[in-house]
Design an enzyme around this catalytic site. Structure first.
Site, PDB file in Angstrom:
ATOM      1  N   GLY A  44      36.091  43.332  33.733  1.00  0.00           N
ATOM      2  CA  GLY A  44      37.140  42.327  33.538  1.00  0.00           C
ATOM      3  C   GLY A  44      37.459  41.569  34.805  1.00  0.00           C
ATOM      4  N   SER A  45      37.306  40.248  34.806  1.00  0.00           N
ATOM      5  CA  SER A  45      37.430  39.511  36.045  1.00  0.00           C
ATOM      6  C   SER A  45      37.403  38.012  35.801  1.00  0.00           C
ATOM      7  CB  SER A  45      36.300  39.923  36.979  1.00  0.00           C
ATOM      8  OG  SER A  45      35.083  39.959  36.259  1.00  0.00           O
ATOM      9  N   ARG A  46      37.119  37.261  36.872  1.00  0.00           N
ATOM     10  CA  ARG A  46      37.148  35.802  36.801  1.00  0.00           C
ATOM     11  C   ARG A  46      36.182  35.234  37.834  1.00  0.00           C
ATOM     12  NH1 ARG A  46      42.837  32.592  37.386  1.00  0.00           N
ATOM     13  NH2 ARG A  46      42.089  30.728  38.394  1.00  0.00           N
ATOM     14  N   MET A  98      36.501  36.303  32.397  1.00  0.00           N
ATOM     15  CA  MET A  98      35.580  37.237  31.755  1.00  0.00           C
ATOM     16  C   MET A  98      36.364  38.433  31.233  1.00  0.00           C
ATOM     17  SD  MET A  98      32.545  37.251  34.598  1.00  0.00           S
ATOM     18  CE  MET A  98      33.569  36.888  36.022  1.00  0.00           C
TER      19      MET A  98
END
Length: 194
Positions: free
Chosen positions: A164-166, A76
């Protein structure tokens, strides 16, 4: 308020603050999504790009490292909606938060080393699906609104990761329906089929 104060002090600073304010409002959006509501499918828990589809051992932190799982990773970026949703209907059997680093979430090491939150869901067929919320380089806060024992419908909101990430999904007994590089929509994109 800060934006308006900066506009009074300096138009240039005020304009920058206005752009940041609009972006933050955009970042925290939570659009309605329409899931397939069919446990023969797994749906994407996150908006973003499918960055990896690999066969791995299960998460060691949950004691599942003795079994092979398919892991789908969704990256993301800062412009994606960051609300995470349940990939399947079922009962939350375990939630485990683990502190860690803040590496770039697009890197493979992020699954191992970064701050993360595991959500294990067991569906009516007995399948265990694990959703992992992973913080990235900019993300500094994982929010999980779900607790152990909750019953979730496919597409229900689980929480969000800020800036911001996953998200990783571990599963067995399903065949992938997505490819690396494909864009996924949380709650709607079909990840895999039983």
């Amino acid at each position: 308020v800060i934006t308006f104060v900066l506009l009074l002090i300096n138009n240039y600073l005020g304009l920058i603050a206005l752009v940041i304010t609009i972006w933050v409002y955009y970042f925290f959006r939570d659009p309605e999504r329409f899931s397939i509501k069919n446990d023969n499918y797994l749906i994407s828990p996150a908006d973003g790009i499918i960055s990896q589809i690999v066969e791995v051992n299960g998460p060691a932190d949950l004691g599942m490292d003795g079994k092979k799982f398919t892991r789908v990773s969704i990256f993301m970026n800062i412009f994606n909606c960051h609300v995470n949703r349940s990939p399947i209907s079922g009962k939350v059997t375990q939630i485990l938060y683990k502190a860690g680093k803040y590496l770039n979430a697009s890197l493979d090491k992020a699954s191992e080393d970064n701050e993360k939150n595991y959500v294990k869901i067991k569906n009516s067929h007995g399948d265990e699906i694990v959703l992992v919320q992973i913080a990235g380089m900019i993300a500094r806060r994982i929010v999980c609104d779900t607790k152990e024992g909750d019953k979730l419908n496919q597409g229900d909101r689980i929480g969000m990761i800020r800036f911001g990430s996953r998200a990783d999904v571990y599963y067995e007994n399903y065949e992938p329906l997505v490819k690396v590089g494909q864009t996924a929509i949380s709650g709607e994109t079909l990840l895999a089929k039983n």
